[in-house]
Design a protein around this motif. Structure first.
Motif, PDB file in Angstrom:
ATOM      1  N   TYR A 142     -65.150 -58.367  -1.294  1.00 51.47           N
ATOM      2  CA  TYR A 142     -66.526 -58.027  -0.957  1.00 51.47           C
ATOM      3  C   TYR A 142     -67.286 -57.431  -2.137  1.00 51.47           C
ATOM      4  O   TYR A 142     -68.503 -57.535  -2.211  1.00 51.47           O
ATOM      5  CB  TYR A 142     -66.560 -57.019   0.201  1.00 51.47           C
ATOM      6  CG  TYR A 142     -66.311 -57.642   1.547  1.00 51.47           C
ATOM      7  CD1 TYR A 142     -66.996 -58.775   1.957  1.00 51.47           C
ATOM      8  CD2 TYR A 142     -65.393 -57.085   2.434  1.00 51.47           C
ATOM      9  CE1 TYR A 142     -66.766 -59.357   3.199  1.00 51.47           C
ATOM     10  CE2 TYR A 142     -65.162 -57.650   3.676  1.00 51.47           C
ATOM     11  CZ  TYR A 142     -65.854 -58.783   4.057  1.00 51.47           C
ATOM     12  OH  TYR A 142     -65.630 -59.357   5.277  1.00 51.47           O
TER      13      TYR A 142
ATOM     14  N   HIS B 181     -61.832 -58.876  10.504  1.00 47.97           N
ATOM     15  CA  HIS B 181     -61.579 -57.495  10.102  1.00 47.97           C
ATOM     16  C   HIS B 181     -60.667 -56.811  11.112  1.00 47.97           C
ATOM     17  O   HIS B 181     -60.833 -56.990  12.326  1.00 47.97           O
ATOM     18  CB  HIS B 181     -62.887 -56.691  10.061  1.00 47.97           C
ATOM     19  CG  HIS B 181     -63.809 -57.097   8.958  1.00 47.97           C
ATOM     20  ND1 HIS B 181     -65.100 -56.615   8.854  1.00 47.97           N
ATOM     21  CD2 HIS B 181     -63.628 -57.944   7.908  1.00 47.97           C
ATOM     22  CE1 HIS B 181     -65.670 -57.144   7.784  1.00 47.97           C
ATOM     23  NE2 HIS B 181     -64.804 -57.951   7.204  1.00 47.97           N
TER      24      HIS B 181
ATOM     25  N   ARG C  43     -69.050 -54.295  -3.812  1.00 50.65           N
ATOM     26  CA  ARG C  43     -69.652 -53.085  -3.250  1.00 50.65           C
ATOM     27  C   ARG C  43     -70.296 -53.380  -1.894  1.00 50.65           C
ATOM     28  O   ARG C  43     -70.932 -54.415  -1.708  1.00 50.65           O
ATOM     29  CB  ARG C  43     -70.690 -52.509  -4.207  1.00 50.65           C
ATOM     30  CG  ARG C  43     -70.074 -51.895  -5.459  1.00 50.65           C
ATOM     31  CD  ARG C  43     -71.120 -51.194  -6.317  1.00 50.65           C
ATOM     32  NE  ARG C  43     -70.477 -50.390  -7.339  1.00 50.65           N
ATOM     33  CZ  ARG C  43     -70.148 -50.835  -8.547  1.00 50.65           C
ATOM     34  NH1 ARG C  43     -70.402 -52.105  -8.870  1.00 50.65           N
ATOM     35  NH2 ARG C  43     -69.560 -50.036  -9.418  1.00 50.65           N
ATOM     36  N   ALA C  44     -70.149 -52.438  -0.979  1.00 48.48           N
ATOM     37  CA  ALA C  44     -70.725 -52.593   0.353  1.00 48.48           C
ATOM     38  C   ALA C  44     -72.225 -52.351   0.311  1.00 48.48           C
ATOM     39  O   ALA C  44     -72.701 -51.389  -0.294  1.00 48.48           O
ATOM     40  CB  ALA C  44     -70.069 -51.618   1.324  1.00 48.48           C
TER      41      ALA C  44
ATOM     42  N   SER D  29     -73.941 -51.684   3.014  1.00 52.57           N
ATOM     43  CA  SER D  29     -74.056 -50.563   3.950  1.00 52.57           C
ATOM     44  C   SER D  29     -72.751 -50.521   4.728  1.00 52.57           C
ATOM     45  O   SER D  29     -71.949 -51.453   4.677  1.00 52.57           O
ATOM     46  CB  SER D  29     -75.243 -50.741   4.896  1.00 52.57           C
ATOM     47  OG  SER D  29     -75.083 -51.919   5.677  1.00 52.57           O
ATOM     48  N   ASN D  30     -72.536 -49.437   5.455  1.00 48.06           N
ATOM     49  CA  ASN D  30     -71.298 -49.302   6.236  1.00 48.06           C
ATOM     50  C   ASN D  30     -71.616 -48.991   7.689  1.00 48.06           C
ATOM     51  O   ASN D  30     -72.590 -48.294   7.969  1.00 48.06           O
ATOM     52  CB  ASN D  30     -70.432 -48.175   5.648  1.00 48.06           C
ATOM     53  CG  ASN D  30     -69.578 -48.641   4.483  1.00 48.06           C
ATOM     54  OD1 ASN D  30     -69.019 -49.721   4.518  1.00 48.06           O
ATOM     55  ND2 ASN D  30     -69.489 -47.825   3.441  1.00 48.06           N
TER      56      ASN D  30
ATOM     57  N   ILE E 255     -69.270 -52.619   7.616  1.00 54.83           N
ATOM     58  CA  ILE E 255     -69.655 -54.004   7.343  1.00 54.83           C
ATOM     59  C   ILE E 255     -68.917 -54.943   8.287  1.00 54.83           C
ATOM     60  O   ILE E 255     -67.759 -54.731   8.631  1.00 54.83           O
ATOM     61  CB  ILE E 255     -69.390 -54.395   5.881  1.00 54.83           C
ATOM     62  CG1 ILE E 255     -67.897 -54.401   5.548  1.00 54.83           C
ATOM     63  CG2 ILE E 255     -70.137 -53.468   4.921  1.00 54.83           C
ATOM     64  CD1 ILE E 255     -67.578 -55.004   4.187  1.00 54.83           C
TER      65      ILE E 255
ATOM     66  N   HIS F 172     -70.799 -59.983   5.804  1.00 58.09           N
ATOM     67  CA  HIS F 172     -71.183 -59.323   4.551  1.00 58.09           C
ATOM     68  C   HIS F 172     -70.873 -60.272   3.385  1.00 58.09           C
ATOM     69  O   HIS F 172     -69.823 -60.913   3.353  1.00 58.09           O
ATOM     70  CB  HIS F 172     -70.409 -58.014   4.386  1.00 58.09           C
ATOM     71  CG  HIS F 172     -70.861 -57.183   3.230  1.00 58.09           C
ATOM     72  ND1 HIS F 172     -70.510 -57.453   1.922  1.00 58.09           N
ATOM     73  CD2 HIS F 172     -71.645 -56.068   3.176  1.00 58.09           C
ATOM     74  CE1 HIS F 172     -71.046 -56.561   1.122  1.00 58.09           C
ATOM     75  NE2 HIS F 172     -71.742 -55.709   1.850  1.00 58.09           N
TER      76      HIS F 172
ATOM     77  N   VAL G 272     -60.133 -55.705   1.164  1.00 56.70           N
ATOM     78  CA  VAL G 272     -61.589 -55.610   1.037  1.00 56.70           C
ATOM     79  C   VAL G 272     -62.056 -55.967  -0.375  1.00 56.70           C
ATOM     80  O   VAL G 272     -63.262 -56.024  -0.629  1.00 56.70           O
ATOM     81  CB  VAL G 272     -62.103 -54.198   1.404  1.00 56.70           C
ATOM     82  CG1 VAL G 272     -61.721 -53.844   2.833  1.00 56.70           C
ATOM     83  CG2 VAL G 272     -61.588 -53.142   0.421  1.00 56.70           C
TER      84      VAL G 272
ATOM     85  N   ILE H 288     -65.500 -48.809   1.436  1.00 57.55           N
ATOM     86  CA  ILE H 288     -65.920 -49.823   2.406  1.00 57.55           C
ATOM     87  C   ILE H 288     -65.307 -49.474   3.757  1.00 57.55           C
ATOM     88  O   ILE H 288     -64.118 -49.174   3.852  1.00 57.55           O
ATOM     89  CB  ILE H 288     -65.465 -51.220   1.964  1.00 57.55           C
ATOM     90  CG1 ILE H 288     -66.256 -51.662   0.732  1.00 57.55           C
ATOM     91  CG2 ILE H 288     -65.625 -52.232   3.094  1.00 57.55           C
ATOM     92  CD1 ILE H 288     -65.830 -53.009   0.184  1.00 57.55           C
TER      93      ILE H 288
ATOM     94  N   LEU I 153     -64.842 -51.004   7.635  1.00 52.59           N
ATOM     95  CA  LEU I 153     -64.872 -52.293   8.319  1.00 52.59           C
ATOM     96  C   LEU I 153     -65.278 -52.164   9.790  1.00 52.59           C
ATOM     97  O   LEU I 153     -64.876 -51.237  10.487  1.00 52.59           O
ATOM     98  CB  LEU I 153     -63.496 -52.958   8.244  1.00 52.59           C
ATOM     99  CG  LEU I 153     -62.982 -53.296   6.840  1.00 52.59           C
ATOM    100  CD1 LEU I 153     -61.591 -53.916   6.926  1.00 52.59           C
ATOM    101  CD2 LEU I 153     -63.935 -54.228   6.119  1.00 52.59           C
TER     102      LEU I 153
END
Length: 317
Positions: free
Chosen positions: A101, A211, A103-104, A106-107, A109, A113, A98, A269, A271
Motif C-alpha cells: 500500500y 484484509h 503510505r495510508a 487515511s485510517n 483503510i 485503497h 501491508v 496502517i 486495516l
C-alpha cells in the motif's frame, strides 16, 4: 503461521501436507499430528514444487526470505505458480502484508485503497502479489491474498513485540523500534488459523485480496507496560528511532534494512476487514490484554533463571 494454520486444519479433521526444506524441522513441528503429511522441497526448482504439490487441492504460501533479500520474492512466486499449476492445484492463498500500500491516505483503510508502495520492499511484495492475482482463473487455478498487519503471539520470535516479552520475563531492558507511543495495529497470530481454514473452502473468496485486522490498536509502550507488570516489574526500554537505525545499520545489516520501513512506525496502517466479515461471518479476535497475557505466560515459562542480586544492584536497576 504454518503451525497455527495446520492446527486449525487438524482440529477440523482435515488432512494436510506441510512442505519445507528440512524434514527434521518439519517432523519436530508437525510429527505429532496424524493429519499431517511431511514433504520436503526446493522452492527454487519448479519440478520439486510440482512434486511437493501433487494431489493437493489448496496451497497456502508462507515462504519467507531474509529481510535484505526481498528481490527474491517475485521469482520464487513465479516458480511456485508454475509448479502448482503443473500439479493441478485448484486454490492458492498468499499470506500478505501491508507493504504494497505504501503510505495510508487515511485510517482505517479498506481493500480499495491504492497500492502505491514507495519502498523497495513494498514494490517487491506488490510484484509478488500481482503474480498471484494475475494467475487467478488460468489453468484451473483460483487465487487470493490475505493481508495481515504486524503480528504477535506466544513464542513468535519474528514478531516486532517478541523482544519485549522476553526482556520482561528475564528482567532485562527491552530493545524496541520506535516511536513507541503511536497507536499501532497488531494481529494475535493464533487468530488467523480458523480464518485461513475457512477460506480454503470458500470458493467465492477467490480472485481478490482481503484484509484481516487485529483487535483495534495499541501503543508499543502500553504493550511493554502490561508485559512488565505481568512479570512483576516496571518497563525498562531502549528505543531506536529512524536516526538510531541508520547508525546501527552501519554495523548491522538487519538494522539497515529496517530504515526504509520505519514509516510504518510513525504512520501506521490500520486495516478495515468488514468485507471479510461480511463474507465469512464474525471473526474471533483475541484482545490485547489476553494476547499479552498468553505471550508472557510463554516467555515466563522459558525464561532463564536469574542470578541473585545484591541490594546495591537492585537499587541501580
Amino acid at each position: 503461521a504454518g503451525r497455527i494454520i495446520a492446527a486449525s486444519l487438524g482440529a477440523a479433521g482435515r488432512d494436510y501436507r506441510v512442505v519445507g526444506r528440512s524434514r527434521e524441522a518439519l517432523v519436530a513441528a508437525f510429527g505429532h499430528d496424524p493429519h499431517a503429511e511431511i514433504v520436503t522441497w526446493n522452492p527454487d526448482d519448479p519440478a520439486s514444487i510440482s512434486a511437493a504439490a501433487e494431489g493437493l487441492q489448496s496451497v497456502v504460501y508462507l515462504v519467507g526470505v531474509p529481510y535484505d533479500r526481498f528481490a527474491e520474492h517475485p521469482p520464487l512466486m513465479q516458480k511456485t505458480l508454475a509448479g502448482i499449476t503443473a500439479a493441478g492445484v485448484e486454490r492458492f492463498i498468499l499470506i500478505g502484508t501491508v507493504y504494497p500500500y505504501g503510505r495510508a491516505g487515511s485510517n482505517p483503510i479498506a481493500e480499495d485503497h491504492p497500492r502505491e508502495p514507495h519502498t523497495f520492499k513494498g514494490k517487491m511484495r506488490l510484484a509478488q502479489e500481482n503474480l498471484v492475482l494475475q494467475a487467478h482463473g488460468k489453468n484451473g487455478l483460483s487465487t487470493l491474498v490475505l493481508r495481515l498487519p504486524d503480528f504477535y503471539g506466544p513464542g513468535i520470535e519474528r514478531s516486532l513485540l517478541n523482544g519485549v516479552f522476553e526482556a520482561a520475563a528475564n528482567g532485562k531492558r527491552a530493545q524496541m523500534i520506535g516511536p513507541v507511543g503511536v497507536p499501532h495495529e497488531f494481529i494475535y497470530l493464533p487468530d488467523i488459523g480458523a480464518v485461513v481454514e475457512t477460506l480454503t473452502r470458500t470458493p467465492e473468496a477467490y480472485g481478490r485480496w482481503w484484509h484481516l485486522a487485529g483487535a483495534g490498536t495499541i501503543t508499543q509502550r502500553e504493550v511493554a507496560r502490561q508485559a512488565y507488570a505481568l512479570a512483576g516489574g516496571q518497563p525498562r526500554l531502549m528505543v531506536a528511532g529512524k536516526t538510531m537505525l541508520r547508525v546501527l545499520g552501519l554495523f548491522n545489516p538487519l538494522m539497515r534494512e529496517l530504515v526504509e520501513m520505519n514509516y510504518l512506525m510513525t504512520e501506521p496502517i490500520v486495516l478495515d476487514d468488514s468485507a471479510l466479515t461480511k463474507l465469512i461471518g464474525p471473526i474471533a479476535k483475541t484482545s490485547y490484554e489476553e494476547g499479552i497475557r498468553q505471550c508472557m505466560a510463554a516467555a515466563l515459562g522459558s525464561a532463564q533463571p536469574s542470578e541473585p542480586r545484591s541490594q546495591a544492584e537492585s537499587a541501580r536497576s
